[in-house]
Design an enzyme around this catalytic site. Structure first.
Site, PDB file in Angstrom:
ATOM      1  NE  ARG A 160      -3.821  -2.266   0.204  1.00  0.00           N
ATOM      2  CZ  ARG A 160      -4.477  -2.818  -0.816  1.00  0.00           C
ATOM      3  NH1 ARG A 160      -4.191  -2.467  -2.053  1.00  0.00           N
ATOM      4  NH2 ARG A 160      -5.417  -3.699  -0.605  1.00  0.00           N
ATOM      5  CG  ASP A 214      -3.623 -11.659  -4.125  1.00  0.00           C
ATOM      6  OD1 ASP A 214      -2.839 -10.837  -4.593  1.00  0.00           O
ATOM      7  OD2 ASP A 214      -4.852 -11.616  -4.326  1.00  0.00           O
TER       8      ASP A 214
END
Lengths: 429, 323
Positions: free
Chosen positions: A65, A306
């Site tokens: 992120r 993931d």
């Protein structure tokens, strides 16, 4: 720092080592396996009796992120979580903001990760500029900046000619292309597997053909261009079959699967459980079985997390409006070990799919332990049950459908370059 | 871990009404029985009963609707509840206040029930999962998922005209794919136990694996209508042409429009229903919509009694239920 790890069951999958052996570490490197080097006096002894010692895990895909969505998570928070999950090397896709299509972004990520020093972060560069699927990215510059491969992340390259050129150019530079197989149109606006569940819930489905269409096209282009390619997180039985056929025909392609697709199906979405909103979607039991079969038959060789950490609000909305993804770094190992417990895969095969196999896909000398090699390793208790609660997760993202699950297998220590970057709280051990 | 039905309270009584799926047959029958008792209220000179006096009901409409909102409002007023209408355009929620913040504000104002319509499937479930324990949620339509009060008023209408459900053959015709009404009708009709349930439409408008919900699929209108006792026509949204679901309204009408000629394949005494608003000449010919078999306006009348019944059951649970 000199560390001796005593009494543990050492498993190094790529060398076929599985024995109770001590491990000696000095100056960030492995200096002895089984026998102590002369005059070795450890500063620290880790008692690993009853524990398994293995190379640090290599995760093919984790969103950190940063840059762009620091309100969800940061490189610091997520590499810390990776260490808690026994992961020492992870690969981050290029769909950051800005996209990893310039050396500056790749370098920024690597620099931040190096400052934190909790895990090695390997960026994937964008296959096309801005992931827009129109112009090629400057692949050579990205490679020089440390990108270990190229990917267009979840943004499909709609134009087959652009995909062909991108593959040709990547092949020229001997770079691996990481493919997310989903047809842009067949999967448009979809959020669950198309079938009984999408019909019942009135949600837009993603048909299996969205994946198989893209796999079929990309297989043709891979064959034509000769690029080294890797398919990310396949989800359908048909795609596994297609890949199996292509591998049999001699095409050099590799495949990974996420840990959650091995344990959940679309039924788990139940009455709109947004924690099960993932892409590609959770599919049927038949698909889940085929993915496990793919691992057993060596068609699929890597299991990845993931990882997609989210802030609380991202999952607090009507299902289709929620953001897809699971915070998964810390459940990767226990979920993979679940396959061992269910007698579906051997412990050695499972650990190979988490260490040396993904390292090989990335072309890295990671995922193994050799005398004189880097001491990236993970120690875990294979028999320890723990009920996962929100506060157990070090990740900034608490979004997991596995909260409340009883998981077996817990990381007790993680070493990165010989440094202890994670140690389970003693009162919990 | 046992998954609890979010619609029921700990005693198994109806706390929220979100979907006709997963409710016992007896509960659906109870709703119909109670609605029957409210029919008389609408025929009185003073159309009001004091059942929900002092209760506050909020109509939270995130999607425009005239008819459904009006019937909910009338139903609440006839039960003597106070009603607050909130029409929230999507632009208002995108101003920054989240859906949950808005709900918690309304909770803080002491509301007792939210009647929710939203363009996203699962919105009512989402809200029900996050409201305070004293609040009940009624789903007035969420995306393509469910519209349970519409389905129950249809059940009421069928029962009124046909009596028992068991011997009936019901055909639902049109855009099943995008219809929350059809989904709720399917669950209600399979629970109430009709002998045959059919969906009729082109493959583009029949959702995948819908047969697993217990219906037979027909792609030809005439065979789909053969010997049907109940024909339910669904509204065709005009924008479906853009998604390449059908080529034109004209061709759709030719293939799936209900006319006097196609209706002749159903039983002579078949009733024709439509959740409204009707597209005359697209899914149904005017002659049929206004003809002797149509019960479309009766559906509207029954809608008020059925919504009164659901509100009374859900909110009455707290006062009367303990006794």
């Amino acid at each position: 720092m000199r560390i001796a790890i005593r009494g543990g069951r050492l498993i190094i999958p790529d060398q076929g080592i599985d024995a109770v052996q001590d491990l000696y570490i000095a100056a960030g490197k492995v200096v002895g396996i089984g026998t102590s080097p002369d005059g070795f006096i450890p500063d620290r002894v880790i008692d690993a009796h009853g524990l398994i010692v293995c190379p640090g895990l290599v995760d093919l895909r984790a969103r950190l992120r940063e840059p762009g969505q620091e309100h969800k998570a940061t490189i610091a928070s997520e590499t810390r979580a990776a260490a808690a999950g026994g992961i020492t090397t992870l690969c981050c896709p290029p769909d950051t903001d800005p996209v990893i299509d310039t050396p500056a972004v790749a370098e920024l990520i690597k620099r931040r990760a190096a400052q934190v020093r909790k895990a090695r972060v390997m960026p994937l560069g964008a296959l096309t500029r801005g992931l827009k699927g129109v112009q090629l990215s400057e692949m050579k510059s990205l490679k020089e900046a440390g990108c270990v491969g190229l990917s267009n992340a979840l943004r499909a390259v709609e134009n087959a000619m652009v995909m062909r050129r991108a593959m040709e150019y990547a092949a020229t530079l001997d770079m691996t292309v990481f493919l997310h197989a989903q047809d842009a149109w067949l999967g448009k606006n979809g959020c669950v597997h198309e079938g009984e569940l999408s019909t019942r819930l009135g949600l837009t489905g993603i048909p299996a053909s969205a994946e198989t269409m893209a796999v079929a096209r990309d297989l043709q282009l891979i064959e034509q261009t000769g690029v080294r390619a890797h398919f990310c997180q396949l989800s359908t039985a048909q795609a596994v079959q297609m890949i199996s056929r292509a591998q049999y025909d001699g095409l050099d392609i590799t495949v990974d699967v996420t840990a959650h697709h091995l344990h959940l199906t679309h039924i788990d979405v139940g009455d709109f459980n947004s924690q099960c909103h993932v892409l590609p979607p959770l599919r049927t039991e038949r698909d889940r079985q085929a993915l496990i079969g793919g691992l057993q038959r060596g068609i699929i060789t890597a299991i990845c997390s993931d990882h997609q950490p989210h802030d609380l609000d991202a999952k607090l909305a009507p299902f289709a409006e929620t953001e897809p993804g699971i915070s998964a770094l810390e459940t990767l190992l226990p979920l993979a070990l679940r396959l061992v417990e269910q007698n579906l895969l051997s412990l050695q095969e499972t650990l190979a799919s988490l260490t040396c196999n993904p390292a090989e896909i990335l072309g890295l000398a990671a995922g193994t332990l050799t005398p004189g090699g880097v001491a990236d390793l993970c120690i875990f208790d294979p028999n320890r049950y723990w009920s996962m609660r929100e506060h157990d997760l070090l990740s900034a993202g608490k979004n997991s459908p596995f909260l409340g699950w009883d998981l077996r297998g817990r990381v007790t220590h993680t070493l990165l370059g010989g440094d202890l970057v994670f140690e389970l709280e003693p009162e919990e051990t | 871990m046992k998954r609890q039905n979010i619609q029921l309270d700990a005693q198994g009584r109806l706390r929220h009404f979100l979907s006709t799926e997963g409710l016992k047959r007896q509960m659906l029958v109870d709703i119909l029985e109670m609605a029957q008792s409210f029919i008389a209220v609408g025929e009185q000179a003073v159309k009001k009963v004091p059942l929900l006096r002092g209760k506050t009901i909020v109509n939270l409409f995130f999607e425009p609707s005239t008819r459904t909102r009006t019937t909910f409002e009338l139903a609440a007023k006839r039960l003597s509840a106070d009603v607050l209408n909130m029409n929230i355009s999507t632009s208002a929620t995108s101003k920054g206040e989240s859906l949950l913040d808005m709900l918690h504000n309304l909770e803080a104002m002491g509301c007792d029930m939210f009647v929710v319509r939203h363009a996203e499937s699962g919105a009512a479930h989402f809200i029900a999962r996050h409201v305070a324990p004293h609040i009940s949620v009624i789903n007035a339509g969420d995306g393509c998922h469910a519209h349970p009060t519409q389905a129950m008023l249809d059940m009421f209408t069928i029962r009124k005209h046909k009596g028992e459900f068991a011997p009936l053959c019901v055909a639902i015709v049109g855009d099943i794919m995008h219809s929350r009404v059809a989904r709720s009708q399917i669950h209600a009709l399979t629970t109430l136990g009709v002998s045959e349930l059919r969906v009729v439409g082109p493959k583009t408008l029949i959702p995948p694996e819908v047969s697993k919900l217990g219906v037979h699929i027909f792609h030809d209108l005439r065979s789909g209508l053969r010997d049907a006792d109940v024909v339910i026509m669904l509204r065709l949204q005009r924008e479906r042409m853009h998604g390449a679901f059908i080529p034109s309204e004209e061709e759709y009408f030719r293939l799936f429009g209900l006319t006097a000629e196609t209706l002749a394949h159903a039983r002579r005494d078949a009733i024709v229903m439509h959740p409204g608003p009707i597209n005359r000449g697209v899914e149904i010919a005017s002659a049929v919509a206004d003809g002797p078999n149509a019960v479309i306006l009766d559906q509207v009348t029954n809608g008020i009694a059925v919504r009164m019944a659901v509100m009374a059951m859900v909110l009455g649970r707290q006062q009367g239920g303990e006794a």
